[in-house]
Design a protein around this motif. Structure first.
Motif, mmCIF file in Angstrom:
data_model
loop_
_atom_site.group_PDB
_atom_site.id
_atom_site.type_symbol
_atom_site.label_atom_id
_atom_site.label_comp_id
_atom_site.label_asym_id
_atom_site.label_seq_id
_atom_site.Cartn_x
_atom_site.Cartn_y
_atom_site.Cartn_z
ATOM 1 N N ARG A 97 -22.076 -6.617 18.394
ATOM 2 C CA ARG A 97 -23.440 -7.132 18.488
ATOM 3 C C ARG A 97 -23.288 -7.899 19.713
ATOM 4 N NH1 ARG A 97 -24.892 -10.612 13.495
ATOM 5 N NH2 ARG A 97 -27.009 -10.918 14.468
ATOM 6 N N HIS A 98 -24.641 -8.217 20.141
ATOM 7 C CA HIS A 98 -24.793 -8.964 21.311
ATOM 8 C C HIS A 98 -24.260 -10.169 21.436
ATOM 9 C CE1 HIS A 98 -27.858 -11.059 19.182
ATOM 10 N NE2 HIS A 98 -28.031 -9.849 18.715
ATOM 11 N N GLY A 99 -24.085 -11.112 22.408
ATOM 12 C CA GLY A 99 -23.665 -12.739 22.464
ATOM 13 C C GLY A 99 -24.972 -13.316 21.814
ATOM 14 N N GLU A 100 -24.726 -14.616 21.412
ATOM 15 C CA GLU A 100 -25.688 -15.378 20.521
ATOM 16 C C GLU A 100 -26.965 -15.674 21.580
ATOM 17 O OE1 GLU A 100 -24.869 -19.611 18.586
ATOM 18 O OE2 GLU A 100 -25.280 -19.767 20.697
ATOM 19 N N SER A 101 -27.998 -15.319 20.994
ATOM 20 C CA SER A 101 -29.281 -15.546 21.548
ATOM 21 C C SER A 101 -29.985 -16.839 21.269
ATOM 22 C CB SER A 101 -30.247 -14.520 21.225
ATOM 23 O OG SER A 101 -30.601 -14.600 20.019
ATOM 24 N N LEU A 102 -31.176 -17.301 21.928
ATOM 25 C CA LEU A 102 -31.720 -18.445 21.756
ATOM 26 C C LEU A 102 -32.519 -18.350 20.403
ATOM 27 C CD1 LEU A 102 -33.331 -19.296 25.267
ATOM 28 C CD2 LEU A 102 -31.378 -20.321 24.275
ATOM 29 N N ASP A 103 -33.030 -17.125 20.161
ATOM 30 C CA ASP A 103 -33.578 -16.934 18.713
ATOM 31 C C ASP A 103 -32.588 -17.170 17.555
ATOM 32 O OD1 ASP A 103 -36.067 -16.839 19.733
ATOM 33 O OD2 ASP A 103 -36.158 -14.506 19.480
ATOM 34 N N SER B 191 -28.199 -17.422 24.744
ATOM 35 C CA SER B 191 -27.620 -18.861 24.722
ATOM 36 C C SER B 191 -26.378 -18.983 25.883
ATOM 37 C CB SER B 191 -27.498 -19.458 23.524
ATOM 38 O OG SER B 191 -26.111 -18.752 23.194
ATOM 39 N N GLU B 192 -26.200 -20.352 26.021
ATOM 40 C CA GLU B 192 -24.972 -20.446 26.809
ATOM 41 C C GLU B 192 -23.722 -19.883 26.347
ATOM 42 O OE1 GLU B 192 -22.618 -21.382 29.855
ATOM 43 O OE2 GLU B 192 -24.701 -21.520 29.794
ATOM 44 N N ALA B 193 -23.453 -20.052 25.022
ATOM 45 C CA ALA B 193 -22.416 -19.593 24.081
ATOM 46 C C ALA B 193 -22.508 -18.093 24.374
ATOM 47 C CB ALA B 193 -22.564 -19.976 22.812
ATOM 48 N N GLY B 194 -23.644 -17.294 24.090
ATOM 49 C CA GLY B 194 -23.669 -15.880 24.420
ATOM 50 C C GLY B 194 -23.284 -15.534 25.713
ATOM 51 N N LEU C 53 -33.324 -4.568 24.492
ATOM 52 C CA LEU C 53 -33.555 -6.010 24.156
ATOM 53 C C LEU C 53 -32.938 -6.845 25.405
ATOM 54 C CD1 LEU C 53 -34.167 -5.823 20.569
ATOM 55 C CD2 LEU C 53 -36.036 -5.848 22.287
ATOM 56 N N LYS C 54 -33.411 -7.994 25.742
ATOM 57 C CA LYS C 54 -32.741 -8.799 26.529
ATOM 58 C C LYS C 54 -31.326 -9.284 26.189
ATOM 59 C CE LYS C 54 -36.234 -11.668 27.496
ATOM 60 N NZ LYS C 54 -37.265 -12.685 28.004
ATOM 61 N N ARG C 55 -31.184 -9.603 24.898
ATOM 62 C CA ARG C 55 -29.950 -10.403 24.345
ATOM 63 C C ARG C 55 -28.679 -9.310 24.532
ATOM 64 N NH1 ARG C 55 -33.692 -9.730 20.376
ATOM 65 N NH2 ARG C 55 -32.749 -8.962 18.435
ATOM 66 N N PRO D 33 -20.954 -10.031 11.578
ATOM 67 C CA PRO D 33 -21.383 -11.486 12.317
ATOM 68 C C PRO D 33 -21.392 -11.315 13.810
ATOM 69 C CG PRO D 33 -19.272 -11.478 11.257
ATOM 70 C CD PRO D 33 -19.560 -10.178 10.832
ATOM 71 N N LEU D 34 -22.041 -12.203 14.388
ATOM 72 C CA LEU D 34 -21.922 -12.366 16.096
ATOM 73 C C LEU D 34 -20.155 -12.604 16.340
ATOM 74 C CD1 LEU D 34 -24.668 -14.612 16.942
ATOM 75 C CD2 LEU D 34 -24.501 -12.063 17.267
ATOM 76 N N GLY D 35 -19.907 -12.305 17.334
ATOM 77 C CA GLY D 35 -18.330 -12.467 17.916
ATOM 78 C C GLY D 35 -17.422 -11.405 17.258
#
Length: 422
Positions: free
Chosen positions: A175-181, A194-197, A258-260, A376-378
């Motif tokens: 999955r993509h990195g963590e997003s603001l949403d 996000s910065e973590a993403g 999508l941007k993320r 999950p993410l990551g």
């Protein structure tokens, strides 16, 4: 039970009776699965290399299922002697010769093939005279011959065979990195990382580049330290489809639109990786609920919330563009065919619903399991197609190390935290 070449000799009457009984009992099990169970498609994998056996199969099917059950015979022919030798070598990694010396196993399998050749009747005249559908694949797709192919499933089977290959390669899914949403708990949308993403995206890029190099070195070392044909005691058979020109293997990176997802793939070097955006990899569209949190959906759209909870697989979000998991499964079909066809490495940076469908396909899971897979993410999932299945590995990102840990016993499982929501 002895399964050496002698077991397959037609002059061995006792073995012939056992093989015939096993074949017909297996065929009956398959017909039970289709006629009395939930099955729609069955694959009868047996050495149906004689005209008598194929007639017997058709008689048994028609006696039990009548004329309505469609039958498609698939014949694979190797005319290229080097390819035949290579495919024999792949056979050594199968269950018949597991844990046996490759040299002795190859010699035994050659005897088995020679026995088959004495009694082999190619598919052709009889099947055509009796309007029996078949497809003949010559030299693993160099040439394809089809006869009386009708209907969706038969057409899809031929299309799959046209795109099938055994080239060694890696398929990575994440999955993509963590997003603001994600941080705000909103579904759908098109927010930035996000910065973590961004930190995850950079670490993933470094990790994939390292894995690509290490994989190529392992393949080259395997080729350099094995023999073809094998010598006695050789237990590391090379894949005959592997090219020694490993340094030039292409590596594709596919993101959604999508941007993320796009931002998660932005750190790959264009000279080393072929980065491409594909709308088919976009997240499931939540229709009028795009950008809402699950708490907002539960309070503002209580009826829809309960409908989705009752049947998540079949549920489709209301509103313009709204989708469900069945829509995503159909949308991803061309991506899966392309992954089966291509010989390049590929990393797919996508979203939860799409990752679930892809992982379920390559792991051979039931469609009913798709919508609730824990994804999950990551997480980075590594898939390596093999002659007998797909080798599966999983890696988890550790922010404190800014690197990935290998999870040796990891298995895909159903989500346990609010499974009706994700």
């Amino acid at each position: 039970m002895d399964q050496s070449a002698d077991f397959f000799d037609p002059n061995n009457q006792k073995a012939a009776q056992i093989r015939e009984q096993c074949a017909m009992e297996t065929l009956d099990d398959l017909l039970d699965y289709i006629l009395n169970g939930n099955g729609s498609v069955g694959i009868f994998d047996a050495t149906n290399s004689t005209l008598g056996r194929r007639k017997q199969i058709m008689e048994r099917i028609r006696a039990r299922a009548g004329p309505e059950l469609n039958v498609l015979f698939v014949e694979s022919v190797c005319q290229d002697r080097s390819l035949l030798e290579s495919n024999m070598r792949l056979k050594l990694s199968g269950p018949d010769y597991q844990d046996k010396d490759p040299y002795a196993a190859l010699e035994d399998f050659k005897k088995r093939v020679a026995i088959y050749e004495k009694n082999y009747v190619p598919i052709g005249d009889y099947e055509e005279e009796n309007n029996m559908p078949y497809v003949k694949m010559v030299d693993v797709g160099r040439k394809m011959i089809s006869h009386q192919i009708k209907g969706f499933l038969a057409g899809q089977a031929v299309y799959y065979l046209l795109n099938f290959n055994l080239a060694p390669r890696m398929i990575w899914i994440t999955r993509h990195g963590e997003s603001l949403d994600n941080v705000a708990g909103k579904i759908g949308g098109d927010s930035d990382l996000s910065e973590a993403g961004r930190k995850y995206a950079k670490a993933m890029t470094r990790f994939i580049d390292k894995q690509r190099t290490e994989w190529a070195i392992r393949q080259a070392d395997k080729m350099a330290n094995t023999h073809f044909p094998p010598v006695p005691g050789d237990h590391t058979p090379p894949n005959p489809y592997f090219s020694s020109d490993f340094e030039h293997n292409n590596f594709c990176v596919w993101t959604s639109m999508l941007k993320r997802s796009v931002q998660s793939g932005q750190y790959f070097c264009d000279e080393e990786f072929e980065v491409k955006q594909m709308r088919m990899l976009d997240e499931l569209n939540a229709g009028i609920m795009e950008g809402l949190t699950y708490d907002e959906i539960r309070t503002k759209h209580a009826d829809e919330y309960l409908r989705r909870r009752r049947d998540k697989l079949a549920y489709r979000y209301p509103g313009p563009g709204g989708e469900g998991y069945l829509d995503v499964i159909n949308r991803i079909r061309p991506v899966i065919v392309e992954l089966e066809r291509m010989t390049d490495h590929c990393l797919l940076i996508t979203h939860r619903s799409v990752a679930r469908v892809l992982l379920a396909y390559f792991q051979g899971l039931n469609r009913e399991d798709v919508a609730d897979l824990d994804c999950p993410l990551g997480m980075l999932y590594q898939l390596e197609p093999k002659p007998y299945g797909v080798e599966f590995k999983a890696w988890r990102y550790k922010p404190e190390k800014d690197d990935f840990d290998y999870l040796p016993l990891y298995k895909l499982r159903r989500a346990t935290t609010n499974p009706q929501l994700n």
